[in-house]
Design an enzyme around this catalytic site. Structure first.
Site, short mmCIF file in Angstrom:
data_model
loop_
_atom_site.label_atom_id
_atom_site.label_comp_id
_atom_site.label_asym_id
_atom_site.label_seq_id
_atom_site.Cartn_x
_atom_site.Cartn_y
_atom_site.Cartn_z
N SER A 249 0.85 -1.15 0.09
CA SER A 249 -0.03 -0.13 0.07
C SER A 249 0.98 0.89 0.03
O SER A 249 2.03 1.07 0.10
CB SER A 249 -0.86 -0.02 1.50
OG SER A 249 -1.96 -1.40 1.34
N1 SAH Z 1 -0.53 -5.24 3.80
C1 SAH Z 1 0.77 -5.87 2.56
C2 SAH Z 1 -0.32 -5.40 1.62
C3 SAH Z 1 -1.77 -6.07 1.44
S1 SAH Z 1 -1.93 -6.40 -0.37
C4 SAH Z 1 1.53 -5.43 3.32
O1 SAH Z 1 1.84 -4.20 3.67
O2 SAH Z 1 2.22 -5.43 2.27
C5 SAH Z 1 -3.66 -7.14 0.49
C6 SAH Z 1 -2.65 -8.80 0.38
O3 SAH Z 1 -4.00 -9.51 1.15
C7 SAH Z 1 -2.49 -9.70 -0.75
O4 SAH Z 1 -0.84 -10.11 -0.06
C8 SAH Z 1 -3.61 -10.44 -0.77
O5 SAH Z 1 -3.16 -11.84 -1.20
C9 SAH Z 1 -3.96 -10.60 0.79
N2 SAH Z 1 -5.60 -11.46 0.30
C10 SAH Z 1 -6.63 -11.20 -0.09
N3 SAH Z 1 -7.35 -12.17 0.35
C11 SAH Z 1 -7.23 -12.31 1.42
C12 SAH Z 1 -7.22 -13.54 2.26
N4 SAH Z 1 -8.80 -13.85 1.94
N5 SAH Z 1 -7.05 -13.90 3.42
C13 SAH Z 1 -5.85 -13.68 3.42
N6 SAH Z 1 -5.25 -12.60 2.47
C14 SAH Z 1 -5.56 -12.33 1.80
#
Ligand code: SAH
Length: 226
Positions: free
Chosen positions: A70
């Site tokens: 993000s």
């Molecule tokens: N917080 C992260 C950025 C997140 S991007 C950072 O600091 O880099 C969103 C993330 O959520 C992705 O890696 C995606 O694979 C994950 N995601 C999406 N749906 C999800 C779910 N149901 N359970 C766990 N992770 C999930």
């Protein structure tokens, strides 16, 4: 063995990070603990090496598997909101993150809370996130490969829960795993129309407000790999 160049782009990294902190302050991030955490964690090691030189720009960047780290302002804003209440800045010891991704947000949370639990559905991302967190000698983060819609019941309840993927609604399990007095921050909505929602668990029930328009990759169901 994965290795990370902690100096990365050399001596400029610390100075460049300082400029990002100034920018976050100018954009309204006032919690000194959040600014200090953002100063401590080298964001450039959480992105692909080819993009490391853009690590301190205030933009989202790709981390593979169609996912993104993000925008720093959004990380700072969500962290500030998560660690405050109507009276201002508060302590929250146990935090759950859904969507580990690169591990950057989890590393920021590690400076804010005693224990950080983070759940990621894509197995390959977890391996990298773990290696980075280890390289930074951060020892209070636990990562689990699972569908974050389920939360992490065995480790709950949590004083704070942060979801870093856009959900169609607030998952029931996350509400259930929130401590009394706890706060949940989650982007809700589809595509471009997401709102950052704050849910507080009070003695009277739940209070909900929305604080910003945001755009996150979607919260999906089930797991991938592993
Ligand atoms: N917080 C992260 C950025 C997140 S991007 C950072 O600091 O880099 C969103 C993330 O959520 C992705 O890696 C995606 O694979 C994950 N995601 C999406 N749906 C999800 C779910 N149901 N359970 C766990 N992770 C999930």
């Amino acid at each position: 063995m994965l290795s990370f160049d902690l100096n990365g782009i050399g001596m400029t990294s610390r100075r460049t990070r300082g400029r990002l902190i100034d920018r976050l302050r100018a954009k309204g991030i006032t919690d000194e603990r959040v600014l200090e955490a953002m100063r401590m964690v080298p964001r450039h090691i959480f992105v692909d090496e080819a993009l490391a030189h853009r690590g301190y720009e205030d933009i989202a960047l790709p981390i593979g598997h169609n996912q993104t780290i993000s925008q720093p302002y959004i990380v700072a804003l969500m962290t500030q909101v998560l660690f405050s209440d109507a009276s201002g800045s508060v302590k929250r010891d146990s935090v759950l993150e859904i969507g580990t991704g690169s591990g950057y947000q989890a590393s920021i949370l590690a400076y804010m809370a005693k224990k950080v639990y983070t759940v990621e559905r894509i197995f390959d991302l977890i391996e990298y996130a773990k290696a980075r967190i280890k390289a930074l000698k951060i020892r209070n983060v636990r990562i689990k490969h699972d569908d974050g819609n389920l939360g992490w019941a065995q480790q709950g309840p949590f004083d704070a829960i942060i979801v870093t993927a856009g959900a169609p609604g607030v998952p029931d399990a996350l509400i259930e795993q929130l401590s009394p007095g706890g706060r949940l921050v989650i982007p809700v909505g589809q595509g471009d129309a997401q709102k950052l929602i704050v849910v507080d668990k009070t003695s009277a029930g739940f209070e909900q407000s929305d604080i910003a328009d945001v755009r996150f990759v979607p919260l999906l169901r089930g797991t991938l790999g592993g």
